[in-house]
Scaffold this motif. Structure first.
Motif, PDB file in Angstrom:
ATOM      1  N   SER A  27      31.266  37.403  41.010  1.00  0.00           N
ATOM      2  CA  SER A  27      31.035  38.728  40.366  1.00  0.00           C
ATOM      3  C   SER A  27      31.972  39.726  40.836  1.00  0.00           C
ATOM      4  N   ARG A  28      32.609  39.790  42.050  1.00  0.00           N
ATOM      5  CA  ARG A  28      33.431  40.826  42.282  1.00  0.00           C
ATOM      6  C   ARG A  28      34.809  40.327  41.935  1.00  0.00           C
TER       7      ARG A  28
ATOM      8  N   LYS B 221      34.881  41.834  38.371  1.00  0.00           N
ATOM      9  CA  LYS B 221      34.936  43.280  38.286  1.00  0.00           C
ATOM     10  C   LYS B 221      36.407  43.594  38.402  1.00  0.00           C
TER      11      LYS B 221
ATOM     12  N   ASP C  41      38.144  42.597  35.165  1.00  0.00           N
ATOM     13  CA  ASP C  41      37.733  43.590  33.923  1.00  0.00           C
ATOM     14  C   ASP C  41      38.600  45.294  34.327  1.00  0.00           C
TER      15      ASP C  41
END
Length: 162
Positions: free
Chosen positions: A153-154, A157, A160
């Motif tokens: 997930s990091r 992030k 993105d």
């Protein structure tokens, strides 16, 4: 499967059935070692890319400044302004690719994999074989999956944001 960064290997979502508790612990330990190897290899790649961009920016800035100091020569002034433009482009690469952020992310993942591996190794070494608790090993597996989930997930992030 956890969502992994591109080019990474999938991680098993469950522990195999039918293993004795000690075998289960050894299986988890091998998965942790694979996770750590992945994070370590990526960490080194991102660190060197980040360093290369920073050094390139530094050298181009220095050369541009020196050339601008030689104001009497028009070709040099043009070259200096060209180098300033190149510095701007190179400086834009780091935030776009987020190599430094990804390097730090892999440092964190490496630390967490090391810590989990140390905890598991100590537990296995300090517990008699017939008393290894499969639920405790499963709890460590859950922590292992949480490391991957956090990493994924990091990672997304940072990618993105670029």
């Amino acid at each position: 499967m956890t969502d992994l960064p591109s080019g990474s290997k999938p991680v098993e979502n469950s522990l195999p059935a039918g293993l004795k508790p000690l075998e289960l612990a050894h299986h988890l330990q091998s998965q942790i070692q694979r996770g750590h190897a992945y994070a370590r290899s990526r960490k080194h790649r991102f660190r060197w890319k980040s360093v290369a961009v920073r050094l390139t920016t530094l050298v181009l800035s220095a050369v541009s400044t020196i050339i601008l100091g030689l104001q009497n020569l028009d070709p040099w002034t043009g070259t200096a302004f060209s180098l300033v433009a190149v510095v701007t482009v190179v400086s834009a690469l780091e935030p776009f690719f987020a190599w430094r952020s990804l390097w730090v992310l892999m440092e964190d993942a490496s630390y967490r994999f090391h810590r989990l591996e140390d905890d598991l190794s100590y537990y296995v070494a300090s517990t008699p074989v017939d008393q290894v608790d499969p639920e405790r090993v499963r709890a460590m597996f859950v922590e292992y999956q949480e490391i991957w989930d956090s990493l994924s997930s990091r990672w997304l992030k940072f990618r993105d944001a670029g």
